[in-house]
Motif scaffolding. Structure first.
Motif: not given
Length: 121
Positions: A19, A79, A81
Motif C-alpha cells: 500500500r 493511497y 492499494q
C-alpha cells in the motif's frame, strides 16, 4: 509551499501486496484530481490510477481489479492499494496532484519525489 511525500514502496514477491501513501501539504487534496503514475527503466511515465474531486476513479487496464486508489481528505492522504503484484509492476511510483485551469489562474500540477516498488522472487 506544496509537498507531496510518498511512502510504502519496497521489495515484494510476485502475488504480494503493498500500500502506497501520498501525504500532501500546502494544498487541499479534496479539490484536486489525485493520481499515481509509474515509470519503469527505459519506459515512459504512465498513469496508473486517478481519483477526481468527486471520487470518480480511473485505472490503466493492466492494473484493473488489482489496484485500488482511495483518498482520506481529513489526512490529506491518497493511497494506492496494490494486490496480486507482478514483476511488470516494478517501477518508481509517483504521486500527482492536478487541478484544471480556470479563467483566472493556470493549471496546477504537483509531483512527489517517487517511491520504488520492486516485485521479484
Amino acid at each position: 509551499q506544496v509537498q507531496l511525500v510518498e511512502s510504502g514502496g519496497g521489495l515484494v514477491q510476485p502475488g504480494g501486496s503493498l500500500r502506497l501513501s501520498c501525504t500532501a501539504s500546502g494544498i487541499t487534496v479534496s479539490i484536486y484530481t489525485m493520481g499515481w503514475y509509474r515509470q519503469a527503466p527505459g519506459k515512459q511515465r504512465e498513469l496508473v490510477a486517478s481519483i477526481t474531486s468527486d471520487d470518480r476513479t480511473n485505472y490503466v487496464d493492466s492494473v484493473e481489479d488489482r489496484f485500488t486508489i482511495s483518498r482520506d481528505n481529513a489526512q490529506s492522504t491518497v493511497y494506492l492499494q496494490m494486490n496480486s503484484l507482478k514483476p511488470e509492476d516494478t517501477a518508481v511510483y509517483y504521486c500527482n496532484a492536478d487541478r484544471a485551469r480556470t479563467a483566472w489562474r493556470p493549471r496546477l500540477v504537483y509531483w512527489g519525489q517517487g517511491t520504488q516498488v520492486t516485485v521479484s522472487s
